[in-house]
Design a protein around this motif. Structure first.
Motif, short mmCIF file in Angstrom:
data_model
loop_
_atom_site.label_atom_id
_atom_site.label_comp_id
_atom_site.label_asym_id
_atom_site.label_seq_id
_atom_site.Cartn_x
_atom_site.Cartn_y
_atom_site.Cartn_z
N ILE A 93 0.84 -1.20 0.00
CA ILE A 93 0.00 0.00 0.00
C ILE A 93 0.87 1.26 0.00
O ILE A 93 0.60 2.22 -0.72
CB ILE A 93 -0.97 -0.01 1.20
CG1 ILE A 93 -2.01 -1.12 1.00
CG2 ILE A 93 -1.65 1.34 1.38
CD1 ILE A 93 -2.89 -1.36 2.21
N SER A 94 1.94 1.25 0.78
CA SER A 94 2.85 2.39 0.84
C SER A 94 3.47 2.68 -0.52
O SER A 94 3.55 3.83 -0.95
CB SER A 94 3.95 2.12 1.87
OG SER A 94 4.98 3.06 1.77
N ALA A 95 3.90 1.63 -1.20
CA ALA A 95 4.50 1.81 -2.52
C ALA A 95 3.47 2.30 -3.54
O ALA A 95 3.77 3.18 -4.36
CB ALA A 95 5.13 0.50 -2.99
N LYS A 96 2.26 1.77 -3.47
CA LYS A 96 1.20 2.19 -4.40
C LYS A 96 0.84 3.66 -4.19
O LYS A 96 0.65 4.41 -5.15
CB LYS A 96 -0.05 1.33 -4.23
CG LYS A 96 0.04 -0.01 -4.87
CD LYS A 96 0.03 0.14 -6.36
CE LYS A 96 -0.02 -1.23 -7.02
NZ LYS A 96 0.15 -1.17 -8.43
N LEU A 97 0.72 4.09 -2.92
CA LEU A 97 0.37 5.47 -2.62
C LEU A 97 1.46 6.43 -3.07
O LEU A 97 1.19 7.54 -3.51
CB LEU A 97 0.08 5.65 -1.13
CG LEU A 97 -1.20 5.00 -0.61
CD1 LEU A 97 -1.31 5.17 0.90
CD2 LEU A 97 -2.43 5.59 -1.30
N ALA A 98 2.72 5.99 -2.94
CA ALA A 98 3.84 6.84 -3.34
C ALA A 98 4.08 6.78 -4.84
O ALA A 98 4.83 7.59 -5.39
CB ALA A 98 5.10 6.43 -2.60
N GLY A 99 3.47 5.81 -5.51
CA GLY A 99 3.65 5.67 -6.95
C GLY A 99 5.00 5.11 -7.33
O GLY A 99 5.48 5.35 -8.43
N THR A 100 5.62 4.38 -6.43
CA THR A 100 6.92 3.77 -6.70
C THR A 100 6.82 2.25 -6.55
O THR A 100 5.78 1.72 -6.20
CB THR A 100 8.00 4.29 -5.72
OG1 THR A 100 7.65 3.87 -4.41
CG2 THR A 100 8.11 5.79 -5.78
N LYS A 101 7.93 1.58 -6.79
CA LYS A 101 7.96 0.12 -6.62
C LYS A 101 8.52 -0.28 -5.27
O LYS A 101 8.52 -1.46 -4.92
CB LYS A 101 8.78 -0.52 -7.74
CG LYS A 101 8.14 -0.38 -9.09
CD LYS A 101 8.89 -1.14 -10.13
CE LYS A 101 8.21 -0.92 -11.46
NZ LYS A 101 8.23 -2.06 -12.31
N THR A 102 9.02 0.67 -4.50
CA THR A 102 9.59 0.36 -3.18
C THR A 102 8.82 1.13 -2.10
O THR A 102 8.39 2.26 -2.32
CB THR A 102 11.09 0.74 -3.10
OG1 THR A 102 11.21 2.13 -3.38
CG2 THR A 102 11.90 -0.07 -4.08
#
Length: 136
Positions: A93-102
């Motif tokens: 969820i954190s990666a999705k919200l930030a728009g990154t893969k990490t």
């Protein structure tokens, strides 16, 4: 002598009496080497050789006292697994919200510390409970 008096086999005499079953010991063993205390302790020590599997087997096939320890061990051994799943979901969820893969590095570091502390606490608790059962 009792089996002859009542004209029943020793097997029937012992298996028919639950309170007597709890007092039966491993041949030559006393205290920490009784059947019941050893099997109950193995529920907790299984964290090192068969986590979740041994307590689950005990829950299904064990006697009343062993089932109690199997249930406690199973629940406490399940906690790190569930924590790891929650952390993996929060990473995603954190990666999705930030728009990154990490995931966020602060989140990753914090979650790693949390899982380490929970796992360490569970290991200490299982060892303590296992030793307590061996002494019973």
């Amino acid at each position: 002598m009792l089996s002859e008096l009542f004209e029943i086999s020793l097997d029937e005499l012992i298996k028919g009496d639950r309170s007597l079953q709890g007092k039966v010991k491993v041949k030559g063993g006393t205290g920490m080497f009784s059947n019941r205390s050893l099997l109950s302790a193995l529920n907790y020590f299984s964290l090192f050789f068969a986590p979740l599997i041994f307590p689950l087997i005990t829950l299904i096939f064990g006697y009343k006292e062993m089932k109690k320890h199997g249930k406690r061990a199973f629940i406490f051994q399940l906690i790190p697994t569930l924590t790891l799943i929650v952390i993996a979901i929060s990473y995603y969820i954190s990666a999705k919200l930030a728009g990154t893969k990490t995931p966020n590095s602060v989140l990753a570091s914090g979650c790693t510390i949390v899982i380490f502390l929970i796992t360490f606490g569970i290991i200490v608790w299982n060892v303590k409970e296992g030793v307590k059962q061996l002494k019973a």
